[in-house]
Design a protein around this motif. Structure first.
Motif, PDB file in Angstrom:
ATOM      1  N   PRO A 277     -42.075 -21.621 -64.578  1.00 53.78           N
ATOM      2  CA  PRO A 277     -42.648 -21.875 -63.250  1.00 53.78           C
ATOM      3  C   PRO A 277     -43.140 -23.310 -63.118  1.00 53.78           C
ATOM      4  O   PRO A 277     -43.516 -23.941 -64.100  1.00 53.78           O
ATOM      5  N   GLN A 278     -43.143 -23.810 -61.892  1.00 52.22           N
ATOM      6  CA  GLN A 278     -43.655 -25.157 -61.663  1.00 52.22           C
ATOM      7  C   GLN A 278     -45.174 -25.173 -61.675  1.00 52.22           C
ATOM      8  O   GLN A 278     -45.792 -26.132 -62.121  1.00 52.22           O
ATOM      9  N   LYS A 279     -45.773 -24.098 -61.185  1.00 56.49           N
ATOM     10  CA  LYS A 279     -47.226 -24.043 -61.088  1.00 56.49           C
ATOM     11  C   LYS A 279     -47.712 -22.630 -61.378  1.00 56.49           C
ATOM     12  O   LYS A 279     -47.121 -21.654 -60.941  1.00 56.49           O
ATOM     13  N   THR A 280     -48.809 -22.532 -62.150  1.00 56.64           N
ATOM     14  CA  THR A 280     -49.441 -21.247 -62.447  1.00 56.64           C
ATOM     15  C   THR A 280     -50.837 -21.237 -61.837  1.00 56.64           C
ATOM     16  O   THR A 280     -51.604 -22.192 -62.007  1.00 56.64           O
ATOM     17  N   ARG A 385     -47.646 -36.256 -56.816  1.00 56.52           N
ATOM     18  CA  ARG A 385     -46.670 -36.435 -55.736  1.00 56.52           C
ATOM     19  C   ARG A 385     -45.247 -36.104 -56.173  1.00 56.52           C
ATOM     20  O   ARG A 385     -44.490 -35.448 -55.442  1.00 56.52           O
ATOM     21  N   GLU A 386     -44.894 -36.496 -57.357  1.00 53.34           N
ATOM     22  CA  GLU A 386     -43.532 -36.229 -57.846  1.00 53.34           C
ATOM     23  C   GLU A 386     -43.291 -34.732 -57.983  1.00 53.34           C
ATOM     24  O   GLU A 386     -42.216 -34.220 -57.636  1.00 53.34           O
ATOM     25  N   TYR A 388     -44.889 -32.426 -56.301  1.00 51.32           N
ATOM     26  CA  TYR A 388     -44.856 -31.833 -54.958  1.00 51.32           C
ATOM     27  C   TYR A 388     -43.495 -32.045 -54.303  1.00 51.32           C
ATOM     28  O   TYR A 388     -42.979 -31.158 -53.627  1.00 51.32           O
ATOM     29  N   GLU A 389     -42.913 -33.202 -54.504  1.00 53.46           N
ATOM     30  CA  GLU A 389     -41.598 -33.457 -53.913  1.00 53.46           C
ATOM     31  C   GLU A 389     -40.532 -32.550 -54.539  1.00 53.46           C
ATOM     32  O   GLU A 389     -39.571 -32.155 -53.863  1.00 53.46           O
ATOM     33  N   LYS A 390     -40.715 -32.220 -55.802  1.00 50.12           N
ATOM     34  CA  LYS A 390     -39.826 -31.249 -56.436  1.00 50.12           C
ATOM     35  C   LYS A 390     -40.007 -29.876 -55.778  1.00 50.12           C
ATOM     36  O   LYS A 390     -39.020 -29.188 -55.468  1.00 50.12           O
ATOM     37  N   PHE A 391     -41.256 -29.496 -55.562  1.00 49.34           N
ATOM     38  CA  PHE A 391     -41.536 -28.241 -54.856  1.00 49.34           C
ATOM     39  C   PHE A 391     -40.924 -28.273 -53.461  1.00 49.34           C
ATOM     40  O   PHE A 391     -40.314 -27.307 -53.006  1.00 49.34           O
ATOM     41  N   TRP A 392     -41.082 -29.386 -52.766  1.00 48.22           N
ATOM     42  CA  TRP A 392     -40.599 -29.511 -51.396  1.00 48.22           C
ATOM     43  C   TRP A 392     -39.075 -29.373 -51.324  1.00 48.22           C
ATOM     44  O   TRP A 392     -38.538 -28.772 -50.383  1.00 48.22           O
ATOM     45  N   LYS A 393     -38.413 -29.904 -52.316  1.00 49.89           N
ATOM     46  CA  LYS A 393     -36.959 -29.779 -52.361  1.00 49.89           C
ATOM     47  C   LYS A 393     -36.547 -28.314 -52.441  1.00 49.89           C
ATOM     48  O   LYS A 393     -35.538 -27.899 -51.859  1.00 49.89           O
ATOM     49  N   ASN A 394     -37.335 -27.520 -53.147  1.00 46.44           N
ATOM     50  CA  ASN A 394     -37.031 -26.096 -53.292  1.00 46.44           C
ATOM     51  C   ASN A 394     -37.423 -25.282 -52.067  1.00 46.44           C
ATOM     52  O   ASN A 394     -36.639 -24.452 -51.593  1.00 46.44           O
ATOM     53  N   PHE A 395     -38.628 -25.503 -51.554  1.00 43.29           N
ATOM     54  CA  PHE A 395     -39.175 -24.571 -50.565  1.00 43.29           C
ATOM     55  C   PHE A 395     -39.681 -25.239 -49.284  1.00 43.29           C
ATOM     56  O   PHE A 395     -40.312 -24.583 -48.454  1.00 43.29           O
ATOM     57  N   GLY A 396     -39.402 -26.538 -49.122  1.00 42.94           N
ATOM     58  CA  GLY A 396     -39.860 -27.237 -47.927  1.00 42.94           C
ATOM     59  C   GLY A 396     -39.299 -26.646 -46.641  1.00 42.94           C
ATOM     60  O   GLY A 396     -39.995 -26.575 -45.622  1.00 42.94           O
ATOM     61  N   SER A 423     -37.310 -43.857 -42.657  1.00 45.20           N
ATOM     62  CA  SER A 423     -36.232 -44.860 -42.666  1.00 45.20           C
ATOM     63  C   SER A 423     -36.760 -46.230 -43.082  1.00 45.20           C
ATOM     64  O   SER A 423     -36.021 -47.070 -43.596  1.00 45.20           O
ATOM     65  N   LYS A 424     -38.050 -46.443 -42.885  1.00 43.45           N
ATOM     66  CA  LYS A 424     -38.646 -47.730 -43.225  1.00 43.45           C
ATOM     67  C   LYS A 424     -39.101 -47.779 -44.677  1.00 43.45           C
ATOM     68  O   LYS A 424     -38.830 -48.741 -45.402  1.00 43.45           O
ATOM     69  N   GLU A 425     -39.774 -46.728 -45.122  1.00 45.76           N
ATOM     70  CA  GLU A 425     -40.299 -46.679 -46.484  1.00 45.76           C
ATOM     71  C   GLU A 425     -39.242 -46.263 -47.510  1.00 45.76           C
ATOM     72  O   GLU A 425     -39.434 -46.430 -48.714  1.00 45.76           O
ATOM     73  N   LYS A 426     -38.166 -45.651 -47.023  1.00 47.54           N
ATOM     74  CA  LYS A 426     -37.088 -45.166 -47.889  1.00 47.54           C
ATOM     75  C   LYS A 426     -37.579 -44.118 -48.895  1.00 47.54           C
ATOM     76  O   LYS A 426     -37.204 -44.123 -50.070  1.00 47.54           O
ATOM     77  N   LYS A 427     -38.435 -43.244 -48.427  1.00 44.36           N
ATOM     78  CA  LYS A 427     -38.958 -42.161 -49.266  1.00 44.36           C
ATOM     79  C   LYS A 427     -39.558 -41.085 -48.366  1.00 44.36           C
ATOM     80  O   LYS A 427     -39.700 -41.276 -47.146  1.00 44.36           O
ATOM     81  N   LEU A 428     -39.915 -39.944 -48.972  1.00 49.46           N
ATOM     82  CA  LEU A 428     -40.545 -38.869 -48.220  1.00 49.46           C
ATOM     83  C   LEU A 428     -41.998 -39.217 -47.938  1.00 49.46           C
ATOM     84  O   LEU A 428     -42.716 -39.714 -48.813  1.00 49.46           O
ATOM     85  N   ILE A 429     -42.436 -38.954 -46.712  1.00 45.19           N
ATOM     86  CA  ILE A 429     -43.828 -39.196 -46.352  1.00 45.19           C
ATOM     87  C   ILE A 429     -44.357 -38.017 -45.536  1.00 45.19           C
ATOM     88  O   ILE A 429     -43.588 -37.225 -44.988  1.00 45.19           O
ATOM     89  N   THR A 430     -45.679 -37.919 -45.446  1.00 37.38           N
ATOM     90  CA  THR A 430     -46.313 -36.890 -44.617  1.00 37.38           C
ATOM     91  C   THR A 430     -46.493 -37.432 -43.201  1.00 37.38           C
ATOM     92  O   THR A 430     -46.394 -38.639 -42.951  1.00 37.38           O
ATOM     93  N   LEU A 431     -46.782 -36.527 -42.280  1.00 40.55           N
ATOM     94  CA  LEU A 431     -47.067 -36.960 -40.911  1.00 40.55           C
ATOM     95  C   LEU A 431     -48.311 -37.843 -40.879  1.00 40.55           C
ATOM     96  O   LEU A 431     -48.393 -38.805 -40.120  1.00 40.55           O
ATOM     97  N   SER A 432     -49.282 -37.490 -41.707  1.00 36.60           N
ATOM     98  CA  SER A 432     -50.509 -38.283 -41.762  1.00 36.60           C
ATOM     99  C   SER A 432     -50.220 -39.701 -42.251  1.00 36.60           C
ATOM    100  O   SER A 432     -50.757 -40.680 -41.716  1.00 36.60           O
ATOM    101  N   GLU A 433     -49.362 -39.823 -43.246  1.00 38.76           N
ATOM    102  CA  GLU A 433     -49.005 -41.151 -43.763  1.00 38.76           C
ATOM    103  C   GLU A 433     -48.256 -41.962 -42.709  1.00 38.76           C
ATOM    104  O   GLU A 433     -48.422 -43.183 -42.612  1.00 38.76           O
ATOM    105  N   TYR A 434     -47.423 -41.290 -41.930  1.00 38.45           N
ATOM    106  CA  TYR A 434     -46.700 -41.981 -40.856  1.00 38.45           C
ATOM    107  C   TYR A 434     -47.683 -42.551 -39.834  1.00 38.45           C
ATOM    108  O   TYR A 434     -47.622 -43.726 -39.477  1.00 38.45           O
TER     109      TYR A 434
END
Length: 639
Positions: A277-280, A385-386, A388-396, A423-434
């Motif tokens: 599992p990724q998280k317990t 963050r890394e 979480y992005e792995k989690f997001w790839k699975n279940f986002g 498109s500007k940062e070239k990575k995944l970001i949250t709405l808050s970060e945007y």
């Protein structure tokens, strides 16, 4: 022969044919009763020094006689006398455990602890589980001797017709339940499977693995014959008494005493996942509802996750006995990927011990679990963050889809967990970060939908936004545009498609006013509308195209192209189609060539018009009806 009461007969018939949905749970019920009997005797031992019973001496034993077609479950618990046999087994739904609990409880505080083996530990409640054995047995014999009494008794019944109670010989205190297994019907092994040692062993592991006392059975094992050589060993099959259950569940142990490898091993073994599992998440909660939970976020998305075959839910236990293998009510839909176990002594079970009479306890547990899972994900997003992005790839995709359920009712709960590619940062970001990174004069959260990040990044419509150094969220999932449409805004900033014209960005600066292209080239625009009639709804001079000659847009309101593609895939019969607006860059050399040809070479101008439309379709991600015709048009301009 003594008769069951009329209402008991009806209940027995109902129970055998209706109440229990799985025959195999009969073993769970008989073992649970045996566990209760041991618990009662251990409880009495706390105040009666004459009782020599210790927990280490407790044992539940299963034995099989295939020739006689019997399965026997024996315990060394408190046993029953003649009166208790009549009350507990002669009247269906009269629970001996329930009466015992009442006798030792103060009647007001059900949770009051009276000792380590207090009444709250007892499993049985309704006095019907014993009769589940009639689903697989055509005759049941009970041999029992109560602690502190000399006489033993034999209770016997073949079901609805009635039962007999007689004195018998039995040396030890406790109870033997002997079930004569039915003959097979039309289905091979229909009942005979319950005479197989390994089948019974698996049932114990499935339903009764965490009964607090050892459940033992003679299991066949292969061993080398005494005297045989190592070069040519001979083997024989022998039976050895094996403990089948784990007794102490991993979730009942203190988290500090459990290694991460143990949690991972439990997860992979229990939920049949090759990847750890990724998280317990381990919880121990006391309050309005007392429960322990052990939750896992899988390290990969199950292959069948987005299919009808996927079954969400947590394993639900009550006092160590599995009640449900997949209890959907314990998880919100947005977190239905979570696997794990919940164990609570406070559940209101119905008579089949399979469902719940009331959902109050479940709702309290569900709400707590939901908050805990969300908190864990928020912490992962902030600190790992890394991961979480792995989690997001699975279940986002599941999180996004659920954020718009019930017309956006889940928005507030889930919006800060969402990620989109910048498109500007070239990575995944949250709405808050945007929003935090928005320019001071920027009014909107810009987004563009397309098949891939690369295709979105190359869209002509996005040029003016990039020119103004503003970011664009790339929507590559089918659900993304629905998120923007349902949310409408985030932190008081409205969502706006980068594919739609934005007057704020295209208005000319003071001193740079140009002639209105719509007026200057009105004849050419009219010509394009007439030539492409039936293909486009509108043609207009674009103020946002810079280096590209054309693009296709769908207008401010209504269906977008991505939505059109979505509905075409899932509901083609609806014929949903977005509006098609051809935007033309009147400053582009290609348009200048068309404008000149409109007067001098009308036939060539018509070809330009068709090429413009085909190019706009391709840029928007639509296939051409006839690619060959398009290439012929291109080459015809060269000759």
């Amino acid at each position: 022969m003594k008769q069951f009461k009329a209402e008991s007969k009806r209940l027995l018939d109902l129970m055998i044919n209706s109440i229990y949905t799985h025959r195999e749970i009969f073993l769970r019920e008989i073992i649970s009763n045996a566990s209760d009997a041991i618990d009662k005797l251990l409880f009495i031992s706390l105040t009666d020094e004459n009782v020599k019973m210790k927990k280490k001496d407790a044992c539940i034993k299963i034995s099989v006689d295939k020739d006689a077609r019997t399965v026997t479950v024996s315990d060394n618990g408190i046993g029953m006398n003649e009166k208790e046999l009549e009350e507990n087994l002669g009247v269906i739904a009269s629970s001996g455990t329930g009466k015992f609990r009442d006798e030792v409880s103060d009647g007001n505080d059900r949770k009051k602890k009276t000792g380590k083996n207090g009444p709250e530990e007892l499993i049985g409640q309704f006095g019907v589980g014993f009769y589940s054995a009639f689903m697989v047995a055509d005759k049941i014999t009970v041999l029992t001797k109560k602690y502190g009494e000399e006489k033993a008794y034999r209770w016997e019944s073949e079901g609805i017709e009635g039962y007999t109670v007689n004195e018998c010989e039995k040396e030890s205190v406790g109870t033997d339940v002997i079930m004569h297994i039915r003959e097979d019907g039309d289905e091979p092994g229909e009942y005979s499977q319950y005479l197989d040692n390994y089948t019974l062993k698996n049932l114990v592991k499935k339903y009764s693995d965490y009964i607090r006392f050892p459940v033992k059975m003679e299991m066949p094992h292969s061993r080398k014959k005494e005297g045989s050589s190592d070069e040519n060993p001979e083997y024989e099959t022998v039976s050895e008494l094996e403990t089948l259950n784990s007794m102490v569940p991993i979730w009942q142990r203190r988290k500090s005493d459990v290694k991460e490898e143990e949690y991972s091993d439990f997860y992979t073994r229990t939920f049949h996942d090759m990847e750890k599992p990724q998280k317990t998440i381990a919880l121990s909660v006391e309050g309005n509802v007392t429960y322990k939970a052990l939750l896992f976020i899988p390290g990969k998305m199950p292959a069948n996750y987005f299919t009808e075959d996927f079954e969400p839910g947590l394993q639900l236990y009550s006092a160590g006995v599995m009640i449900m293998d997949k209890c959907k009510d314990l998880l919100p839909e947005c977190f239905n990927f979570v696997r794990g176990v919940v164990d609570s002594p406070d559940l209101s079970l119905n008579i089949s011990r399979e469902l719940l009479q009331h959902d109050r306890q479940l709702k309290l547990i569900r709400d707590k679990l939901e908050k805990k899972i969300k908190t864990e994900l928020e912490n992962m997003l902030k600190n790992e963050r890394e991961e979480y992005e792995k989690f997001w790839k699975n279940f986002g995709r599941q999180i996004k889809a659920c954020s718009i359920n019930n017309y956006g009712m889940e928005k507030e709960k889930l919006q800060d967990l969402l990620l989109f590619y910048s498109s500007k940062e070239k990575k995944l970001i949250t709405l808050s970060e945007y929003v935090d990174a928005m320019k001071e004069n920027q009014k909107y959260i810009y987004y563009a939908a397309g098949e891939t990040v690369e295709s979105i990044d190359s869209m002509p419509q996005t040029e003016i936004i990039k020119e103004n150094d503003m970011d664009i969220l790339c929507f590559t999932d089918k659900v993304d545009e629905f998120v923007a449409d349902m949310f409408r805004n985030y932190r008081e900033k409205d969502f706006r498609s980068a594919l739609n014209d934005d007057p704020e960005l295209t208005k000319e600066k003071e001193g740079e006013e140009k002639p209105d292209a719509e007026v200057v080239y009105s004849d050419s625009i009219k010509y394009l509308k007439e030539t492409l009639a039936g293909k486009v709804d509108e043609v207009k001079a674009s103020k946002r195209l810079k280096t590209h000659p054309v693009c296709l847009s769908s207008g401010e309101d209504g269906l977008t192209f991505e939505m059109e593609r979505y509905f075409k895939a899932v509901q083609p019969e609806m014929g949903m189609k977005a509006k098609r607006i051809l935007e033309i860059n009147t400053e582009h050399p290609a348009f200048k060539a068309f404008d000149a040809a409109r007067i001098a070479e009308p036939e060539k101008a018509a070809k330009y018009a068709e090429i413009f439309y085909s190019q706009a379709l391709l840029i928007a991600g639509f296939p051409l009806d006839n690619p060959t015709e398009y290439t012929d048009l291109i080459t015809s301009l060269w000759v």
